[in-house]
Design an enzyme around this catalytic site. Structure first.
Site, PDB file in Angstrom:
ATOM      1  N   HIS A  43      29.208   1.072  12.336  1.00 30.61           N
ATOM      2  CA  HIS A  43      28.208   1.811  11.719  1.00 30.61           C
ATOM      3  C   HIS A  43      28.742   2.974  10.555  1.00 30.61           C
ATOM      4  O   HIS A  43      27.979   3.401   9.921  1.00 30.61           O
ATOM      5  CB  HIS A  43      27.506   2.890  12.702  1.00 30.61           C
ATOM      6  N   TYR A  81      42.693  13.690   8.871  1.00 26.82           N
ATOM      7  CA  TYR A  81      43.865  13.630   9.465  1.00 26.82           C
ATOM      8  C   TYR A  81      44.779  14.484   8.947  1.00 26.82           C
ATOM      9  O   TYR A  81      46.163  14.257   8.851  1.00 26.82           O
ATOM     10  CB  TYR A  81      44.420  12.045   9.701  1.00 26.82           C
TER      11      TYR A  81
END
Length: 298
Positions: A198, A89
């Site tokens: 996950h 980001y």
């Protein structure tokens, strides 16, 4: 250019014919027009760009990941797992590329996730780490009486308008900036985690499940979308391949429905149901146990 175009023809990305003067003519196949062009609503270009920037370099160090049994973020990008999303980001362009990549895959999975179970009894929903909001919009579209919030990190919320569908004005979807590990969770009848668990070790998942269980209203539920192994972990191939990707990328892994059931029951959930789909994601639905009744949101 001729070599490139002929290679694309062999991969069924282009079609080819010869005009009367024996000049070659090339054009997009149906699949290319649908998934690889700029303007297509189902374009996977963002996903491919994300893989080029992140997954391909990581998988080049897969041999080290297997030998060491840990992610290769430091070796590949000189960043630890705790700083991965800070790097992803880093600047609006990077955020858009990453979220665009996830957005490209979402339409291939969202309908199957939303239709796996009858969710009409849930009126308020919070989608954690919902990215571009594709799944949230599909839920609101399928269940018009459902109000859906997407809890995402601030940089993702800032670019979310770039991915709004044409019918967004008719859908009850709202974006909230926050970190589900740190911040108070919005009240909801159902919490959704799509391709989130996950990424994490069992201990971190348990910590999050306990927080979710405490925040859920009586009768509330959790919906989990992941790629599930069979109980023997002999397949399917899509799950085994993803599990190798996760080895190089983070602390997490793909799990079987049985493993998720044990995790959920350990943290207070019951009425476990799992559905395997023909799509990218399989789906789990579980409800907060009776011991949750009367608890207030955390």
């Amino acid at each position: 250019m001729e070599r490139l175009l002929n290679s694309c023809v062999s991969l069924h990305l282009l079609s080819k014919s010869l005009d009367p003067d024996k000049n070659a003519l090339y054009w997009n196949t149906e699949a290319t027009s649908q998934y690889l062009t700029v303007g297509a609503t189902t374009s996977l270009r963002g996903f491919i760009r994300h893989y080029k920037m992140t997954m391909y370099p990581l998988m080049a160090n897969l041999d080290h990941a297997v030998r060491e049994g840990k992610d290769q973020l430091v070796r590949t990008f000189d960043v630890t797992s705790s700083g991965l999303y800070e790097k992803i980001y880093e600047g609006e362009d990077r955020v858009e590329t990453f979220i665009g990549g996830m957005h490209g895959l979402a339409p291939l999975a969202s309908k199957a996730v939303v239709s796996a179970f009858d969710l009409s009894s849930f009126k308020t929903v919070c989608d954690f780490g919902g990215g571009s909001g594709n799944l949230a919009y599909e839920m609101s579209r399928t269940y018009p009486s459902m109000s859906v919030k997407v809890l995402e990190l601030p940089p993702v919320v800032e670019v979310s308008n770039h991915f709004k569908p044409d019918d967004a004005g008719k859908l009850d979807v709202e974006f909230l900036a926050g970190d589900f590990f740190v911040d108070e969770l919005p009240e909801a009848d159902m919490y959704v985690f799509s391709m989130v668990f996950h990424n994490w070790h069992d201990d971190n998942i348990s910590r999050l499940l306990q927080k979710v269980h405490s925040a859920l209203k009586p009768g509330g539920a959790i919906l989990i979308a992941e790629s599930l192994y069979n109980d023997e972990k002999t397949g399917p191939v899509k799950t085994a391949q993803r599990c190798m990707l996760m080895l190089a990328l983070c602390e997490g892994k793909e799990r079987s429905a049985r493993e998720y059931r044990l995790l959920l029951e350990k943290n207070g959930f019951s009425d476990f149901k799992a559905r395997y789909t023909d799509g990218l994601h399989d789906v789990i639905l579980a409800k907060a146990g009776e011991s949750n009744k009367g608890k207030k949101g955390c």
